[in-house]
Design an enzyme around this catalytic site. Structure first.
Site, PDB file in Angstrom:
ATOM      1  N   CYS A  42      28.635 -25.538 -28.231  1.00  0.00           N
ATOM      2  CA  CYS A  42      29.893 -25.424 -28.983  1.00  0.00           C
ATOM      3  C   CYS A  42      30.309 -26.701 -29.706  1.00  0.00           C
ATOM      4  O   CYS A  42      30.423 -26.705 -30.930  1.00  0.00           O
ATOM      5  CB  CYS A  42      31.003 -24.978 -28.046  1.00  0.00           C
ATOM      6  SG  CYS A  42      30.749 -23.292 -27.483  1.00  0.00           S
TER       7      CYS A  42
ATOM      8  N   LYS B 100      34.548 -22.328 -20.250  1.00  0.00           N
ATOM      9  CA  LYS B 100      33.608 -23.460 -20.182  1.00  0.00           C
ATOM     10  C   LYS B 100      32.358 -22.994 -19.444  1.00  0.00           C
ATOM     11  O   LYS B 100      32.480 -22.412 -18.362  1.00  0.00           O
ATOM     12  CB  LYS B 100      34.207 -24.622 -19.357  1.00  0.00           C
ATOM     13  CG  LYS B 100      35.494 -25.185 -19.862  1.00  0.00           C
ATOM     14  CD  LYS B 100      35.916 -26.382 -19.019  1.00  0.00           C
ATOM     15  CE  LYS B 100      36.415 -26.035 -17.627  1.00  0.00           C
ATOM     16  NZ  LYS B 100      37.664 -25.276 -17.566  1.00  0.00           N
TER      17      LYS B 100
ATOM     18  N   PHE C 127      38.482 -35.665 -19.922  1.00  0.00           N
ATOM     19  CA  PHE C 127      37.686 -35.880 -21.139  1.00  0.00           C
ATOM     20  C   PHE C 127      37.707 -37.307 -21.660  1.00  0.00           C
ATOM     21  O   PHE C 127      37.535 -37.538 -22.853  1.00  0.00           O
ATOM     22  CB  PHE C 127      38.132 -34.900 -22.256  1.00  0.00           C
ATOM     23  CG  PHE C 127      37.389 -33.596 -22.152  1.00  0.00           C
ATOM     24  CD1 PHE C 127      37.724 -32.680 -21.178  1.00  0.00           C
ATOM     25  CD2 PHE C 127      36.344 -33.300 -23.005  1.00  0.00           C
ATOM     26  CE1 PHE C 127      37.026 -31.494 -21.044  1.00  0.00           C
ATOM     27  CE2 PHE C 127      35.633 -32.117 -22.880  1.00  0.00           C
ATOM     28  CZ  PHE C 127      35.987 -31.216 -21.900  1.00  0.00           C
TER      29      PHE C 127
HETATM   30  N1  LIG Z   1      28.760 -20.629 -24.862  1.00  0.00           N
HETATM   31  C1  LIG Z   1      30.008 -21.006 -24.739  1.00  0.00           C
HETATM   32  O1  LIG Z   1      30.382 -21.754 -23.832  1.00  0.00           O
HETATM   33  C2  LIG Z   1      31.045 -20.533 -25.718  1.00  0.00           C
HETATM   34  C3  LIG Z   1      32.406 -20.715 -25.417  1.00  0.00           C
HETATM   35  C4  LIG Z   1      33.351 -20.238 -26.331  1.00  0.00           C
HETATM   36  C5  LIG Z   1      32.943 -19.646 -27.522  1.00  0.00           C
HETATM   37  N2  LIG Z   1      31.614 -19.523 -27.796  1.00  0.00           N
HETATM   38  C6  LIG Z   1      31.234 -18.836 -29.034  1.00  0.00           C
HETATM   39  O2  LIG Z   1      30.858 -17.507 -28.718  1.00  0.00           O
HETATM   40  C7  LIG Z   1      29.801 -17.052 -29.580  1.00  0.00           C
HETATM   41  C8  LIG Z   1      28.618 -16.604 -28.764  1.00  0.00           C
HETATM   42  O3  LIG Z   1      28.111 -17.730 -28.069  1.00  0.00           O
HETATM   43  P1  LIG Z   1      27.053 -17.585 -26.878  1.00  0.00           P
HETATM   44  O4  LIG Z   1      26.896 -18.935 -26.291  1.00  0.00           O
HETATM   45  O5  LIG Z   1      27.423 -16.441 -26.008  1.00  0.00           O
HETATM   46  O6  LIG Z   1      25.751 -17.180 -27.738  1.00  0.00           O
HETATM   47  P2  LIG Z   1      24.348 -16.686 -27.188  1.00  0.00           P
HETATM   48  O7  LIG Z   1      23.353 -17.159 -28.158  1.00  0.00           O
HETATM   49  O8  LIG Z   1      24.196 -17.029 -25.742  1.00  0.00           O
HETATM   50  O9  LIG Z   1      24.447 -15.088 -27.268  1.00  0.00           O
HETATM   51  C9  LIG Z   1      24.516 -14.357 -28.455  1.00  0.00           C
HETATM   52  C10 LIG Z   1      23.872 -12.993 -28.235  1.00  0.00           C
HETATM   53  O10 LIG Z   1      24.106 -12.162 -29.361  1.00  0.00           O
HETATM   54  C11 LIG Z   1      22.957 -11.334 -29.547  1.00  0.00           C
HETATM   55  N3  LIG Z   1      22.972 -10.764 -30.899  1.00  0.00           N
HETATM   56  C12 LIG Z   1      22.733 -11.368 -32.081  1.00  0.00           C
HETATM   57  N4  LIG Z   1      22.861 -10.482 -33.091  1.00  0.00           N
HETATM   58  C13 LIG Z   1      23.196  -9.299 -32.542  1.00  0.00           C
HETATM   59  C14 LIG Z   1      23.470  -8.010 -33.049  1.00  0.00           C
HETATM   60  N5  LIG Z   1      23.418  -7.740 -34.355  1.00  0.00           N
HETATM   61  N6  LIG Z   1      23.788  -7.017 -32.188  1.00  0.00           N
HETATM   62  C15 LIG Z   1      23.829  -7.262 -30.864  1.00  0.00           C
HETATM   63  N7  LIG Z   1      23.581  -8.457 -30.317  1.00  0.00           N
HETATM   64  C16 LIG Z   1      23.272  -9.472 -31.134  1.00  0.00           C
HETATM   65  C17 LIG Z   1      21.797 -12.273 -29.255  1.00  0.00           C
HETATM   66  O11 LIG Z   1      20.603 -11.563 -28.980  1.00  0.00           O
HETATM   67  C18 LIG Z   1      22.345 -13.051 -28.043  1.00  0.00           C
HETATM   68  O12 LIG Z   1      21.991 -12.407 -26.828  1.00  0.00           O
HETATM   69  C19 LIG Z   1      29.522 -18.232 -30.509  1.00  0.00           C
HETATM   70  O13 LIG Z   1      30.274 -18.067 -31.683  1.00  0.00           O
HETATM   71  C20 LIG Z   1      30.026 -19.425 -29.733  1.00  0.00           C
HETATM   72  O14 LIG Z   1      30.406 -20.478 -30.559  1.00  0.00           O
HETATM   73  C21 LIG Z   1      30.650 -19.922 -26.920  1.00  0.00           C
END
Ligand SMILES: NC(=O)c1ccc[n+]([C@@H]2O[C@H](COP(=O)([O-])OP(=O)(O)OC[C@H]3O[C@@H](n4cnc5c(N)ncnc54)[C@H](O)[C@@H]3O)[C@@H](O)[C@H]2O)c1
Length: 440
Positions: A266, A157, A255
């Site tokens: 998310c 989270k 929740f």
């Molecule tokens: N944020 C959350 O709380 C959370 C929790 C669980 C799961 N998720 C999932 O995890 C995934 C990532 O989420 P996030 O919040 O970290 O996203 P984010 O947007 O914060 O980070 C994604 C990163 O990936 C990089 N990126 C994109 N294409 C790339 C490539 N070809 N090579 C290298 N880097 C690349 C971007 O520049 C960015 O820094 C998503 O699928 C999301 O649904 C997120």
């Protein structure tokens, strides 16, 4: 173990840092050179409690590295995590372009046996697509290198990401080879002290688990918000109803807090994506679609209360906003209810004075960029000066027990619109403050 994490956002940076913290050599890769430059200078691009110290310590210990060069990182690693974004596509489905472009690069660059782990939230069947893309690239190169594709959804989270990652409730591993299960368990074992909490399953079930978990949590939120809206109509108090139902262990208190709806990176996109996944597979997920509809409407409930109390045309009115982030403990404003509330008030001619402990830069640079009539202030009390009412939209701890006399004296009129039901209506009424909340 040597590992690579591709994508250094909320999930990639936290996961990579926590893997480094328990002694692995981790290379975090990102395509954004500015982000990598900052990280290499010790500047952490996001706010997450405890993250900065952990990153700096592990960089110093030479367990954590940041680079844009995937080839070098890959060839030192046994496991590579894909942790890039899976944003909402135009039709509401998860856009896999980043995941599949990473898979392509992995196929083009890998030189030795590798476990490729999908940590991004991806629709069921994505691991098969990732596998096919990698295999295609290996075939084009005319090389025969073994690899596994594993699904390891992330449940952290934001706001408590480090704690969640270091002490997980469970680690879900979806795989189809003994080697992959073994290596994944080896990597995660240091995170379990008293007993392990692995849940192993087939790949598709692991992919589905993440959507089911987020849809369940979003459903609880939309459910209580719908109950709150009914409470208002029938003269009941949603706060008391919440206590009444939460005491049932089958329901629980988590929740079921009435509010301005869920936001973040998310729930909104994952609920939508699940509805699309169902549709594409010939099933209409009515409940999941309703969860989203209730939430969309909920984001504007507090704005409607403001309009009802003041006027349809809010020209000449100023509102002091407490909280911009989609939830406390983060600077993340993706899909934050504050965006919708503020835009609605501004559209009706109001002026906004806003304060958030962490998210002001995000608001200015991205989410409220170009929206007129917003002034950002450095103190929660400063936003009250010359404001017609206080509007609370994020339940940061510092808003829990404010100086109500100060609020009353600084506002033009002593009125609070509370989108997170933080205060006691009875005690505010006694203080002479007009108080509006959700579900009462
Ligand atoms: N944020 C959350 O709380 C959370 C929790 C669980 C799961 N998720 C999932 O995890 C995934 C990532 O989420 P996030 O919040 O970290 O996203 P984010 O947007 O914060 O980070 C994604 C990163 O990936 C990089 N990126 C994109 N294409 C790339 C490539 N070809 N090579 C290298 N880097 C690349 C971007 O520049 C960015 O820094 C998503 O699928 C999301 O649904 C997120």
């Amino acid at each position: 173990m040597n590992i690579t994490v591709i994508g250094s956002g909320y999930v990639g940076l936290v996961s990579g840092t926590c893997f480094a913290e328990v002694g692995n050599k981790v290379t975090c890769v990102d395509i954004d050179p500015i982000k990598i430059k900052k990280l290499n200078k010790g500047i952490i691009p996001i706010f997450e409690a405890g993250l900065e110290t952990m990153v700096l310590n592990n960089v110093k210990n030479k367990n954590l590295f940041f680079t844009t060069a995937l080839d070098k990182a890959l060839n030192n690693s046994e496991i590579v995590f894909i942790a890039v974004g899976t944003p909402m596509g135009d039709d509401g489905s998860a856009d896999l372009k980043y995941v599949l472009s990473v898979a392509k690069s992995v196929g083009q660059l890998m030189q030795k046996r590798l476990i490729v782990v999908d940590k991004s939230t991806v629709p069921v069947g994505t691991a098969d697509k990732v596998k096919a893309v990698i295999q295609k690239e290996l075939d084009l190169r005319g090389v025969d290198i073994e690899f596994d594709v594993v699904s390891n959804p992330e449940f952290l989270k934001e706001g408590a990401a480090i704690v969640d990652f270091m002490k997980p409730d469970r680690v879900v591993i979806g795989a189809d080879s003994k080697n992959a299960f073994k290596k994944m368990k080896e990597l995660y074992s240091p995170f379990f002290k008293s007993r392990d909490r692995f849940i192993t399953m087939d790949i598709r079930s692991a992919e589905m688990t993440k959507y089911a978990a987020n849809a369940m949590l979003a459903t609880k939120i939309s459910f209580i918000n719908e109950i709150a809206n009914i409470c208002e109509k029938v003269g009941a108090d949603a706060n008391q109803v919440r206590l009444g139902i939460g005491s049932d262990q089958r329901i629980g208190y988590n929740f079921i807090y009435p509010g301005v709806g869920y936001g973040g990176s998310c729930f909104p996109k994952d609920v939508k994506a699940l509805a699309m996944i169902s549709k594409e597979n010939g099933y209409e997920a009515k409940l999941i679609s309703a969860v989203e509809q209730v939430n969309d409407a909920q984001k504007l409930v507090i704005a409607k209360k403001i309009v009802k109390r003041f006027a349809e045309d809010l020209k000449g009115y100023t509102f002091g906003i407490w909280g911009l982030a989609f939830k406390p403990g983060t600077d993340d404003m993706r899909e934050a209810p504050s965006i919708y509330v503020i835009k609605e008030l501004v559209k009706r001619g109001a002026k906004i004075k806003a304060y958030d402990p962490k998210a002001v830069n995000e608001a200015k640079q991205y989410y409220l960029k170009g929206v007129k009539n917003i002034e950002y202030l450095d103190s929660k009390y400063d936003v009250l000066n010359d404001s017609d009412a206080l509007v609370l939209l994020t339940e940061w701890k510092e808003f829990r027990s404010p100086n109500f006399e100060k609020i009353k004296n600084q506002l033009k009129s002593p009125i609070i619109f509370d989108g997170r039901n933080q205060y006691n209506a009875f005690s505010l009424e006694k203080k002479g403050i007009e108080y509006f909340q959700i579900g009462k």
